[in-house]
Design a protein around this motif. Structure first.
Motif: not given
Lengths: 495, 95, 483
Positions: B53-55, C78-87, C286-289
Motif C-alpha cells: 500500500t505504501s513503501v 468505526i474502522n481504525l484502518y481505512s483507505v482512500f481510493d481514486r474513482k 497513506l492508509p488512514l489509521e
C-alpha cells in the motif's frame, strides 16, 4: 573564461567564496555554452535573463555577507517536470502547451532558498516515460558522447536525458532529475555523470508533474559524487504539503564523504547476473567489486529472488498510476485544447493530439489493468509481487550495508535504434527498477568506458534513508575509476 | 489474457483518447505483447501476501482545519484555454 | 406495508438512499481553501483543488473526526484502518479526473437509524457504510448558448456519503429517514443539513417488486435536494416502473434526474454509458489509521442524540411518545421545550410549545432562534396559568401581546387588568345577574344539565374572561341546584 563551466560545484563554490569569480561571471559562462549547444537539444526553455538576474542577486547577498546557502550562486538546470513559477513548464508534452505555473515545486524552492541560479528547463521523455529521451514532444536529446570513429547520434538515456546531457556537456553545474524506474541512474550511466535516486519520501514530490506517484522521486545529476551530496542536501527535506514525504532529519551529506569504507558489507545480488549480459558489463562489475574490496569492504553474495519480476511489476503499477495521474490533462484548466463537437469529443481529440505514442500506450495499459474484471489479475497481483520484492531487499539488508550492481545492461545506443520495440526499450531499466519498487535509494557512478568509447556506470543500492552510505561508497568507486575521459565538444561546431 | 480491437477501442474511450483504426491496430499488437510479457507474474506464488500500500511505513500526517489557501481566482483560470470572468468555459454539457 | 396498486395487482417499493452530507469544516478535505458558500467563481480554489500539475492532497484532521463522530451517532462500527481510493471518470467539474473517495475500506461500517412513523410504528433502517469523499465543482449550463461554465469552489469540499440498506418501503419512510438523519447530523454538529445550499443531497435508489419477491432492477435518481422532492421522485419513479413492467417491459438499470417543475424523472444523458471507475488506492495518500483512544474520546464527548433525548423526555417529563418525537426532531425546538418545561408542568409546557408557540412561528415563517418570544417569557406565562393568576384563555391573549410587543407576562397581566377574578363576591354577583336575567333558561337547564356550559359562557363574558372558570362552574351548579 569558458573553463568555468568545467568546474564542479565544490570547486566553483570555493572560487565564489574566495571572491575569485562572481556568480554573474559563472552564470554568463554557462549561458554562452548553452547557446552553442542547440544541437544537443537539452533545453526546452532557456532562461538567461532570469539566470543573470538571480546571479546578480546572489552576488549582492554575498557582498552583504548574507550568502549562506549550499548552492549560493551556483547555476543549475531544472528538469522540465518541476513546476517553476512564471516559467513555462511542459513535462515534455504537447498537452501542457503554454502552461506557466504560479508556483514552484518544493525541491526548486529549497534550491532557490539555498542560492541556486536557474539556467532553464531541461528536456525529458514526455511525462518522464521513456529510457532514451526520444519521446519528448520537443524532440530527442542527444548524448554528448559519440562512439569511437562514428558521428551517429546516441541517446543520453531517459527520462532525465536533458539533465544528464546538460551536466556532461557543461551546460549547467548540476541538474535536478526524477527517477520512477531508473530515470536518473540510467541517463547518468549513459552520459558518464553521477545520478542519485534518493529514498522514496526523502525529497518532496509537491510541484513535480506526477508520473507514478508511488515510485517518483527527485534527485540530482552531477559531475561528481561530492556535488551529488551538495545537491541532495539542498533538495531533500520533509514537506507538510506531501503526505508521503518522510519527517526524518537530513544529514550533512558532505560530511559523510570520509573515504573510509573499511568493514562495510557490500552485497552482490546474484540475480543481476542476467543471461546475455555483455562481457564488458560483467568485467566492470568485477572491477567494482575489486575496488571496494581493496578499500577494505567485505563482499557478500546475496540473493534477491524476485528480481526478474520487478520490471513486469513496474509495467503494471506505473502505467496504472499514470493513467489516473494524467486524467487531469483534459483541455479544461490549462494546456492544449482541441475543439470538438461536444465535451467528450473535445476530451478525446485534445488527449489524442496532446499525448505522444508512448504516453498513450502506457495510459491504455494502465486503464486496462485497472478496469473491471482485470484489477485483481494485474494490479492487485503486481502490488503483491511488489511486497515480495521489497521483502527480498529487507532480508538481504539484514546481512549487508549496501549492494553493488551494474547500472545498465548496455552502454548508450543510437537514436531510433530501439523505438520500434517498446519491450526492448523497457529492458533498459532491468537493473534500476527493482529498488523503485521497494522505495530504496540508488546511485549510478561513472566507472569505465565501453569498447565503443562511451561511458558505463555502476550502481549502488542502499537501505532506506541511508543515502550517506551510498555517497561515501560511491566516492570510493569514483576515485578508483580515476580520471575518465570527457566527450569531445563536437556540438559546438554544429551551432 | 489478450485484448482485441474492440477492447482497445473501449479502453481508449474510457481514457478519453480518440484513436484511428490504424492506431488501434498497432496498439492492439503493442498491448498484447506487453500483457503477454507481464503474464510471467502468474508464476509468482502470492498466496497470503498483502499487496503493497505504501513503501513508507509511517502514520499519515493530518493538517488542522484552517483556511490557508485560495482567494486567487485569477491565477486559477489564467492558464485555461477558455474562460470568462473567473469561470472556466467548456463545450456545453448535457446532463 | 404500503403497496401501490397496479393493473395486475399490488407492488412493493424498495428504497435505499445514498445521502451526501457536507462536513461542517472551515477548509476542504485535502486543501486549505475555504468551504464558505456563495463566493466569486473559483475564488475558493487552491492549486490542489484545481488539480494543477504536481499538486498533492493533505488530509484535514477535523474532517476525519467528524466522520468518526457521525459514525458513532449512527451506532456504527468505526474502522481504525481505512483507505482512500481514486474513482476515475471524466467530467468538467471533476478537475483531477478522479474523485478521492473510500471504496473497499470505508471509515465507518454498519449502523442503524430508527424512524418513528406517524402511526406510532418504529422502523429500523440499516446503514451499510459511511465514507469520506471530495465534492465536485459546479457546471452551469444556462449562461451561454454553446458553452457550460465551471466553478470549482465546491471542488474538494469534504462529504460524508452515508449509504443505507434498501430497508425503506414507502416515500413516507424515505422522507422520515432523511429527516431523521438530518436531525442526527445537526445534533452532532457534523453537517448543517442545509439542503437549499446543497449541504445535504440524496441519491435515491428505487425498485419495485411483487411483495415477497426478489429485489427488482433499480434506478438511481441523482442529487435530489429537498425532502419533499425525494418523496415526489419516489412516487413518480415507482409508478413509472410499475407501468413499464405491467406493459410487458423491463426496467433498465440507469441513472435518472428528478425535475422539480414537472415532478417527473428522466434518464441522464451523460450517464448513459456503463461506468468503469477503475478504483485503486490513492498513491498520494497513506492508509488512514486512527487510534482507538481518539474514537473513545469522541464517544465520551458525544452530545445527547435524538433517540436518547426522546426517551428522556418520555421518562423525565412524562410526555407521550408522539409529542416527544415531534419535539426532538429539531434540536433548537427540543432545547426550547426543555427551557420552558424545567421545573414546570410538563404537560402544560408541551401543549404550549407544540401548540400556540409552534403555530405562531410557523405562521410567521420563523424558527425557534428567530422567535420574538423567549423560553423564559413562555415559562413565565405558564407560571401565571399554573398559579391561577390567569386562565388559559387569557393566557392566549397575553401570548399574543408578548409576540407583538414583548414584555414581561406578569407585568402585562397586572397593567392590563387581566388577572383572573377569584373574589367570590364578584363572581357571585355575575352569576346571580345571569340567573336573574334568563329565567326561561334556568327552567330549561333543570331538564338538560348540559346547558350549564351556556351559563358558564355568559358569566365569563360578563367578567371579560377573568373569572376563574372552576369557581364559576361550582357556583352555578349550586345556585341552579344541579348538585
Amino acid at each position: 573564461m569558458s573553463d568555468l563551466t568545467t568546474l564542479t560545484i565544490a570547486e566553483a563554490r570555493a572560487k565564489l567564496d574566495a571572491g575569485e569569480i562572481s556568480s554573474v561571471e559563472l552564470t554568463q559562462a554557462f549561458v554562452d555554452e548553452i547557446d552553442k549547444a542547440d544541437a544537443l537539444n537539452a533545453f526546452i526553455t532557456k532562461t538567461p535573463e532570469k539566470a543573470l538576474e538571480m546571479a546578480a542577486q546572489s552576488d549582492q547577498r554575498r557582498a552583504k555577507g548574507e550568502a549562506a546557502g549550499k548552492l549560493e550562486g551556483i547555476p543549475v538546470g531544472i528538469k522540465d517536470l518541476f513546476c517553476t513559477e512564471g516559467t513555462l513548464t511542459t513535462a515534455g508534452s504537447h498537452i501542457l502547451d503554454g502552461f506557466v505555473p504560479d508556483y514552484d515545486s518544493t525541491v526548486t524552492t529549497n534550491m532557490w532558498r539555498d542560492g541556486a541560479v536557474m539556467l532553464g528547463k531541461l528536456n525529458l521523455d514526455e511525462f518522464a516515460m521513456g529510457s532514451s529521451n526520444e519521446t519528448s514532444y520537443y524532440g530527442p536529446v542527444v548524448n554528448p558522447w559519440q562512439r569511437k570513429g562514428s558521428n551517429a547520434k546516441l541517446v543520453p538515456g531517459g527520462s532525465s536525458g536533458g539533465s544528464a546531457t546538460s551536466v556532461r556537456a557543461n551546460l549547467c553545474m548540476a541538474a535536478t532529475a526524477t527517477d520512477t524506474g531508473g530515470s536518473i541512474r540510467q541517463p547518468g550511466a549513459f552520459t558518464g555523470t553521477v545520478g542519485l535516486k534518493p529514498t522514496y519520501g526523502r525529497c518532496s514530490r509537491w510541484g513535480i508533474v506526477a508520473f507514478a506517484s508511488s515510485l517518483d522521486q527527485a534527485g540530482p545529476i552531477t559531475k561528481t559524487v561530492e556535488d551529488a551530496a551538495i545537491m541532495l542536501g539542498s533538495m531533500a527535506g520533509h514537506d507538510v504539503k506531501d503526505t508521503t514525504s518522510v519527517d526524518v532529519p537530513v544529514p550533512d551529506y558532505e560530511a559523510v564523504l570520509t573515504g573510509d569504507i573499511r568493514g562495510l558489507k557490500v552485497g552482490i545480488p546474484k540475480e543481476y547476473r542476467v543471461d546475455g549480459m555483455p562481457s564488458e558489463i560483467e568485467d566492470l562489475w568485477a572491477k567494482g567489486i575489486e575496488w571496494l574490496k581493496s578499500a577494505g569492504a567485505e563482499i557478500v553474495d546475496v540473493s534477491l529472488p524476485h528480481t526478474k519480476y520487478a520490471l513486469p511489476t513496474y509495467y503494471i503499477v506505473a502505467p496504472a498510476e499514470a493513467s489516473s495521474n494524467l486524467a487531469r490533462y483534459d483541455g479544461v484548466r490549462y494546456g492544449l485544447r482541441v475543439e470538438g463537437d461536444d465535451i467528450i469529443d473535445m476530451y478525446e481529440k485534445t488527449r489524442a493530439e496532446g499525448f505522444g505514442e508512448e504516453v498513450k500506450r502506457r495510459i491504455l495499459i494502465g486503464t486496462y489493468v485497472l478496469s473491471a474484471g482485470y484489477y485483481d489479475a494485474y494490479y492487485l497481483k503486481a502490488q503483491k509481487v511488489r511486497t515480495l520484492i521489497a521483502r527480498d531487499f529487507t532480508q538481504a539488508f539484514e546481512t549487508v550495508d549496501v549492494m553493488l550492481t551494474p547500472s545498465t545492461p548496455s552502454p548508450a545506443f543510437g537514436i531510433g535504434e530501439r523505438m520500434d520495440d517498446p519491450l526492448a526499450m523497457y529492458l533498459n531499466d532491468i537493473f534500476t527498477v527493482s529498488l523503485n519498487m521497494a522505495g530504496l535509494p540508488g546511485i549510478s557512478v561513472p566507472a569505465g568506458i565501453s569498447q565503443e568509447g562511451t561511458p558505463l556506470g555502476l550502481q549502488l543500492i542502499g537501505k532506506a534513508f541511508d543515502e550517506a552510505t551510498l555517497l561515501r561508497t560511491g566516492q570510493i568507486i569514483e576515485q578508483a575509476a580515476g580520471d575518465l575521459p570527457t566527450p569531445a565538444s563536437w556540438w559546438k561546431e554544429m551551432s | 489474457m489478450s485484448v482485441d480491437l474492440a477492447t482497445v477501442r473501449h479502453i481508449a474511450h474510457l481514457a478519453r483518447i480518440s484513436i484511428s483504426d490504424e492506431d488501434a491496430k498497432n496498439m492492439e499488437g503493442d498491448l498484447n505483447s506487453i500483457l503477454e510479457w507481464v503474464e510471467q507474474l502468474s508464476e509468482v506464488d502470492t498466496d497470503g501476501v498483502e499487496p503493497m500500500t505504501s513503501v513508507v511505513h509511517m502514520e499519515m500526517k493530518k493538517r488542522d482545519d484552517v483556511v490557508s489557501d485560495g482567494g486567487y481566482a485569477e491565477k486559477i483560470v489564467h492558464n485555461a484555454p477558455a474562460y470568462e470572468e473567473t469561470f472556466f468555459m467548456v463545450p456545453k454539457v448535457i446532463e | 406495508m404500503s403497496l401501490i396498486q397496479g393493473a395486475t395487482g399490488d407492488w412493493e417499493i424498495v428504497i435505499g438512499l445514498e445521502v451526501h452530507a457536507q462536513i461542517s469544516s472551515q477548509s476542504k478535505l485535502f486543501s486549505g481553501s475555504s468551504t464558505e458558500f456563495g463566493a466569486q467563481a473559483n475564488s475558493q480554489v487552491s492549486m490542489v483543488d484545481a488539480a494543477m500539475p504536481g499538486m498533492l492532497p493533505v488530509i484535514n484532521k477535523y474532517c476525519v473526526e467528524q466522520a468518526v463522530k457521525t459514525g458513532l451517532g449512527l451506532k456504527a462500527e468505526i474502522n481504525l484502518y481505512s483507505v482512500f481510493d481514486r474513482k476515475n471518470y471524466f467530467y468538467p467539474d471533476l478537475p483531477q479526473g478522479y474523485q478521492i473517495s473510500q471504496f473497499k475500506h470505508p471509515i465507518v461500517g454498519e449502523g442503524i437509524v430508527y424512524l418513528d412513523m406517524k402511526d406510532g410504528e418504529t422502523i429500523e433502517v440499516g446503514i451499510e457504510r459511511l465514507h469520506m469523499e471530495q465534492d465536485a465543482g459546479k457546471s452551469m449550463h444556462d449562461q451561454h448558448p454553446s458553452m457550460s461554465f465551471v466553478d470549482l469552489n465546491r471542488s474538494g469540499v469534504a462529504l460524508m456519503e452515508i449509504v443505507s440498506k434498501p430497508d425503506m418501503r414507502s416515500s413516507e419512510q424515505a422522507r422520515a429517514y432523511v429527516t431523521k438523519l438530518r436531525t442526527i447530523l445537526r445534533y452532532l454538529g457534523t453537517c448543517d443539513g442545509n439542503m437549499e445550499q446543497g449541504s445535504l443531497r440524496a441519491d435515491v435508489n428505487v425498485s419495485v417488486r411483487r411483495p415477497g419477491d426478489e429485489l427488482g432492477t433499480r434506478c438511481e435518481i441523482k442529487n435530489v435536494n429537498s425532502i419533499r422532492f425525494i418523496g415526489q421522485a419516489i412516487e413518480f419513479e415507482a409508478r413509472r416502473q410499475v407501468d413499464i413492467i405491467e406493459e410487458g417491459g423491463e426496467i433498465v438499470q440507469q441513472t435518472r434526474l428528478f425535475d422539480p417543475k414537472s415532478g417527473t424523472t428522466r434518464a441522464m444523458r451523460s450517464k448513459e454509458e456503463a461506468h468503469d471507475y477503475r478504483y485503486f488506492p490513492d498513491p498520494d495518500l497513506l492508509p488512514l489509521e486512527i487510534e482507538q483512544s481518539m474514537v473513545d474520546e469522541l464517544a465520551a464527548n458525544l452530545p445527547e442524540l435524538p433517540d436518547g433525548k426522546k426517551a428522556r423526555f418520555i421518562e423525565e417529563y412524562g410526555l407521550n411518545p408522539y409529542d416527544a418525537g415531534v419535539l426532538i426532531m429539531d434540536k433548537a425546538s427540543s432545547d426550547f421545550f426543555e427551557d420552558v418545561a424545567k421545573g414546570r408542568d410538563a404537560r402544560l409546557a408541551v401543549n404550549w410549545v407544540t401548540g400556540d408557540f409552534f403555530g405562531a412561528i410557523n405562521k410567521a415563517g420563523l424558527d425557534v432562534a428567530s422567535s420574538p418570544i423567549s423560553a423564559d417569557q413562555l415559562g413565565a406565562l405558564i407560571d401565571l396559568i399554573k398559579d391561577g393568576t390567569i386562565s388559559g384563555k387569557i393566557a392566549k391573549q397575553v401570548f399574543e401581546i408578548i409576540w407583538e410587543e414583548g414584555g414581561d407576562p406578569a407585568e402585562i397581566v397586572e397593567s392590563r387588568g387581566l388577572k383572573q377574578v377569584t373574589d367570590t363576591g364578584a363572581i357571585e354577583a355575575a352569576v346571580d345577574a345571569v340567573i336573574a336575567g334568563n329565567p326561561e333558561k334556568v327552567e330549561e337547564v333543570k331538564a338538560k344539565p348540559n346547558m350549564l356550559g351556556w351559563f358558564v359562557g355568559q358569566v365569563m363574558k360578563a367578567t371579560q374572561g377573568k373569572a376563574n372558570p372552576q369557581a364559576v362552574n361550582q357556583l352555578l351548579r349550586q345556585r341552579l341546584g344541579l348538585d
